[in-house]
Each structure stands twice: as C-alpha cells, then as structure tokens.
Design a protein around this motif. Structure first.
Motif, PDB file in Angstrom:
ATOM      1  N   GLU A   1       0.800  -1.209   0.000  1.00 34.67           N
ATOM      2  CA  GLU A   1       0.000   0.000   0.000  1.00 34.67           C
ATOM      3  C   GLU A   1       0.840   1.269   0.000  1.00 34.67           C
ATOM      4  OE1 GLU A   1      -2.724   0.052   3.215  1.00 34.67           O
ATOM      5  OE2 GLU A   1      -3.624  -1.842   2.657  1.00 34.67           O
ATOM      6  N   GLY A   2       2.000   1.262   0.550  1.00 34.49           N
ATOM      7  CA  GLY A   2       2.798   2.462   0.694  1.00 34.49           C
ATOM      8  C   GLY A   2       2.550   3.075   2.054  1.00 34.49           C
ATOM      9  N   PRO A   3       3.122   4.239   2.313  1.00 38.05           N
ATOM     10  CA  PRO A   3       2.989   4.856   3.637  1.00 38.05           C
ATOM     11  C   PRO A   3       1.568   5.353   3.877  1.00 38.05           C
ATOM     12  CG  PRO A   3       4.117   6.342   2.136  1.00 38.05           C
ATOM     13  CD  PRO A   3       3.945   5.029   1.411  1.00 38.05           C
ATOM     14  N   SER A   4       1.151   5.305   5.129  1.00 37.39           N
ATOM     15  CA  SER A   4      -0.173   5.801   5.477  1.00 37.39           C
ATOM     16  C   SER A   4      -0.134   7.279   5.849  1.00 37.39           C
ATOM     17  CB  SER A   4      -0.759   4.998   6.630  1.00 37.39           C
ATOM     18  OG  SER A   4       0.050   5.145   7.771  1.00 37.39           O
ATOM     19  N   GLU A   5       1.047   7.788   6.186  1.00 39.28           N
ATOM     20  CA  GLU A   5       1.214   9.193   6.510  1.00 39.28           C
ATOM     21  C   GLU A   5       2.460   9.715   5.805  1.00 39.28           C
ATOM     22  OE1 GLU A   5       1.330   9.471  10.763  1.00 39.28           O
ATOM     23  OE2 GLU A   5      -0.846   9.565  10.890  1.00 39.28           O
ATOM     24  N   VAL A   6       2.349  10.908   5.236  1.00 38.48           N
ATOM     25  CA  VAL A   6       3.457  11.492   4.488  1.00 38.48           C
ATOM     26  C   VAL A   6       3.644  12.956   4.896  1.00 38.48           C
ATOM     27  CG1 VAL A   6       3.202   9.959   2.499  1.00 38.48           C
ATOM     28  CG2 VAL A   6       1.942  12.092   2.551  1.00 38.48           C
ATOM     29  N   THR A   7       4.742  13.524   4.422  1.00 35.01           N
ATOM     30  CA  THR A   7       5.056  14.926   4.677  1.00 35.01           C
ATOM     31  C   THR A   7       5.221  15.642   3.348  1.00 35.01           C
ATOM     32  OG1 THR A   7       6.178  14.363   6.739  1.00 35.01           O
ATOM     33  CG2 THR A   7       6.731  16.480   5.750  1.00 35.01           C
TER      34      THR A   7
ATOM     35  N   ILE B   1       5.416  21.883   4.636  1.00 36.52           N
ATOM     36  CA  ILE B   1       4.099  22.506   4.583  1.00 36.52           C
ATOM     37  C   ILE B   1       3.151  21.791   5.533  1.00 36.52           C
ATOM     38  CG2 ILE B   1       2.142  23.087   3.101  1.00 36.52           C
ATOM     39  CD1 ILE B   1       4.703  24.673   2.499  1.00 36.52           C
ATOM     40  N   LYS B   2       3.071  20.468   5.435  1.00 38.49           N
ATOM     41  CA  LYS B   2       2.235  19.668   6.343  1.00 38.49           C
ATOM     42  C   LYS B   2       2.924  18.343   6.595  1.00 38.49           C
ATOM     43  CE  LYS B   2      -2.406  21.308   6.309  1.00 38.49           C
ATOM     44  NZ  LYS B   2      -3.779  20.899   6.493  1.00 38.49           N
ATOM     45  N   GLU B   3       2.815  17.860   7.841  1.00 38.87           N
ATOM     46  CA  GLU B   3       3.415  16.587   8.230  1.00 38.87           C
ATOM     47  C   GLU B   3       2.339  15.592   8.640  1.00 38.87           C
ATOM     48  OE1 GLU B   3       7.524  17.089  10.352  1.00 38.87           O
ATOM     49  OE2 GLU B   3       6.062  18.405  11.321  1.00 38.87           O
ATOM     50  N   ASN B   4       2.674  14.313   8.483  1.00 42.83           N
ATOM     51  CA  ASN B   4       1.821  13.214   8.945  1.00 42.83           C
ATOM     52  C   ASN B   4       0.382  13.337   8.453  1.00 42.83           C
ATOM     53  OD1 ASN B   4       4.076  12.267  10.364  1.00 42.83           O
ATOM     54  ND2 ASN B   4       3.556  13.512  12.128  1.00 42.83           N
ATOM     55  N   ILE B   5       0.233  13.464   7.136  1.00 39.97           N
ATOM     56  CA  ILE B   5      -1.090  13.547   6.534  1.00 39.97           C
ATOM     57  C   ILE B   5      -1.288  12.376   5.585  1.00 39.97           C
ATOM     58  CG2 ILE B   5      -1.265  16.053   6.754  1.00 39.97           C
ATOM     59  CD1 ILE B   5      -0.504  16.262   3.800  1.00 39.97           C
ATOM     60  N   ALA B   6      -2.513  12.139   5.200  1.00 41.28           N
ATOM     61  CA  ALA B   6      -2.840  11.049   4.278  1.00 41.28           C
ATOM     62  C   ALA B   6      -2.253  11.350   2.906  1.00 41.28           C
ATOM     63  CB  ALA B   6      -4.348  10.897   4.174  1.00 41.28           C
ATOM     64  N   PRO B   7      -1.808  10.313   2.191  1.00 40.09           N
ATOM     65  CA  PRO B   7      -1.242  10.521   0.859  1.00 40.09           C
ATOM     66  C   PRO B   7      -2.200  11.229  -0.100  1.00 40.09           C
ATOM     67  CG  PRO B   7      -0.761   8.303   1.628  1.00 40.09           C
ATOM     68  CD  PRO B   7      -1.695   8.912   2.622  1.00 40.09           C
ATOM     69  N   GLU B   8      -3.507  10.989   0.029  1.00 35.59           N
ATOM     70  CA  GLU B   8      -4.474  11.639  -0.853  1.00 35.59           C
ATOM     71  C   GLU B   8      -4.491  13.146  -0.620  1.00 35.59           C
ATOM     72  OE1 GLU B   8      -5.377   9.114   1.339  1.00 35.59           O
ATOM     73  OE2 GLU B   8      -5.293   7.500  -0.142  1.00 35.59           O
ATOM     74  N   GLU B   9      -4.459  13.549   0.651  1.00 41.60           N
ATOM     75  CA  GLU B   9      -4.427  14.973   0.984  1.00 41.60           C
ATOM     76  C   GLU B   9      -3.117  15.593   0.501  1.00 41.60           C
ATOM     77  OE1 GLU B   9      -4.662  18.008   4.844  1.00 41.60           O
ATOM     78  OE2 GLU B   9      -4.848  15.849   5.167  1.00 41.60           O
ATOM     79  N   ALA B  10      -2.034  14.847   0.621  1.00 41.36           N
ATOM     80  CA  ALA B  10      -0.729  15.341   0.171  1.00 41.36           C
ATOM     81  C   ALA B  10      -0.736  15.602  -1.336  1.00 41.36           C
ATOM     82  CB  ALA B  10       0.360  14.339   0.534  1.00 41.36           C
ATOM     83  N   GLU B  11      -1.372  14.726  -2.090  1.00 38.80           N
ATOM     84  CA  GLU B  11      -1.450  14.920  -3.542  1.00 38.80           C
ATOM     85  C   GLU B  11      -2.246  16.174  -3.881  1.00 38.80           C
ATOM     86  OE1 GLU B  11       0.028  13.574  -6.186  1.00 38.80           O
ATOM     87  OE2 GLU B  11       1.196  12.326  -4.822  1.00 38.80           O
ATOM     88  N   GLN B  12      -3.321  16.433  -3.148  1.00 44.94           N
ATOM     89  CA  GLN B  12      -4.118  17.639  -3.381  1.00 44.94           C
ATOM     90  C   GLN B  12      -3.300  18.888  -3.081  1.00 44.94           C
ATOM     91  OE1 GLN B  12      -7.510  16.989  -0.862  1.00 44.94           O
ATOM     92  NE2 GLN B  12      -8.523  15.648  -2.338  1.00 44.94           N
TER      93      GLN B  12
ATOM     94  N   VAL C   1       7.418  20.717  -5.287  1.00 49.82           N
ATOM     95  CA  VAL C   1       7.050  20.076  -4.030  1.00 49.82           C
ATOM     96  C   VAL C   1       7.512  18.623  -4.034  1.00 49.82           C
ATOM     97  CG1 VAL C   1       5.095  19.465  -2.568  1.00 49.82           C
ATOM     98  CG2 VAL C   1       5.023  21.553  -3.891  1.00 49.82           C
ATOM     99  N   THR C   2       7.904  18.136  -2.849  1.00 52.31           N
ATOM    100  CA  THR C   2       8.198  16.708  -2.690  1.00 52.31           C
ATOM    101  C   THR C   2       7.298  16.136  -1.613  1.00 52.31           C
ATOM    102  OG1 THR C   2       9.950  17.100  -1.083  1.00 52.31           O
ATOM    103  CG2 THR C   2      10.622  16.906  -3.376  1.00 52.31           C
ATOM    104  N   ILE C   3       6.967  14.858  -1.785  1.00 56.63           N
ATOM    105  CA  ILE C   3       6.159  14.143  -0.795  1.00 56.63           C
ATOM    106  C   ILE C   3       6.987  12.967  -0.323  1.00 56.63           C
ATOM    107  CG2 ILE C   3       4.075  12.805  -0.398  1.00 56.63           C
ATOM    108  CD1 ILE C   3       2.712  14.446  -2.562  1.00 56.63           C
ATOM    109  N   LYS C   4       7.192  12.895   0.980  1.00 56.01           N
ATOM    110  CA  LYS C   4       7.983  11.786   1.562  1.00 56.01           C
ATOM    111  C   LYS C   4       7.172  11.121   2.656  1.00 56.01           C
ATOM    112  CE  LYS C   4      12.398  13.979   0.741  1.00 56.01           C
ATOM    113  NZ  LYS C   4      13.580  14.521   1.315  1.00 56.01           N
TER     114      LYS C   4
END
Length: 123
Positions: free
Chosen positions: A52-58, A97-108, A120-123
């Motif tokens: 699935e990948g990570p459940s929380e991203v930055t 910008i934001k930490e420990n958020i859902a990958p879907e929110e990070a994509e938005q 932007v990078t998402i990790k």
C-alpha cells in the motif's frame, strides 16, 4: 397497509432513536436476508499491507519558482497561516508545509502548490 412515501420514511428516520434504528436494521436484515455492513475500500483478504505504501506522508516545498506571490497565497490557503508566517515559510525553502497527513491529501496539496508554480516533494 398504506404505502409510505419516501418523505415519510425519511421523517421517521430523522425522529427515530439509535436503538429504534438498530432494531429496524436487524429487521431488514432478517426479512430480506442481507447484511448491513459498511463498504470498506482496501486490500483484498490476505493481501499484504506492505504494497500500500505509507499511510502518513510529509509535504515539503522545495522551490518557489517565479510566482512567489501565488505560492504564498497557496501556502496560506493550505496551512491557514497569516500572510507574514506564510511568507516566512516560503522564503525559508525547503519548508515543510504539512506533516503526517494522508497521501491523498498530500497529492491535493502538491497539485495546488504546483499550480502556483512551486516545486514540491512528498515523503
């Protein structure tokens, strides 16, 4: 027995207590042979969760680009910060910008910032 309208059914549901609704669900299950279960989107039974990948991203702002004002506006909208704080964040790239958020929110968030001209990078 008189046929109930959809509005009458909805009015009953609005007025019913949780216990009454629970009894109604059980009666419907028994009468029609169905199960009232919430649909859960996720991996099939037995599938490993590691795929699935990570459940929380930055989300990290790595470059402002040529439209700094637009990026500041986007950061304000995303974070809820004031103008001064958003400007400080944009001036201090790389900035989280934001930490420990859902990958879907990070994509938005990434889409909003990229539309403003940022990198932007998402990790």
């Amino acid at each position: 027995m008189a046929k109930l309208t959809q509005e009458e059914i909805l009015a009953y549901l609005e007025e019913a207590t949780i216990l009454e609704l629970n009894d109604l669900v059980k009666a419907i299950e028994d009468k029609f042979g169905v199960v009232a279960a919430a649909a859960v989107a996720g991996p099939a039974a037995g599938a490993p969760a590691a795929d699935e990948g990570p459940s929380e991203v930055t989300v990290t702002l790595t470059d402002v680009g040529g439209t700094k004002v637009a990026v500041i506006k986007a950061v304000r909208e995303i974070t809820g910060l004031g103008l001064v704080d958003a400007k400080k964040m944009v001036d201090g790239v790389p900035a989280v910008i934001k930490e420990n958020i859902a990958p879907e929110e990070a994509e938005q968030i990434k889409e909003k910032l990229m539309a403003a001209g940022a990198t932007v990078t998402i990790k």
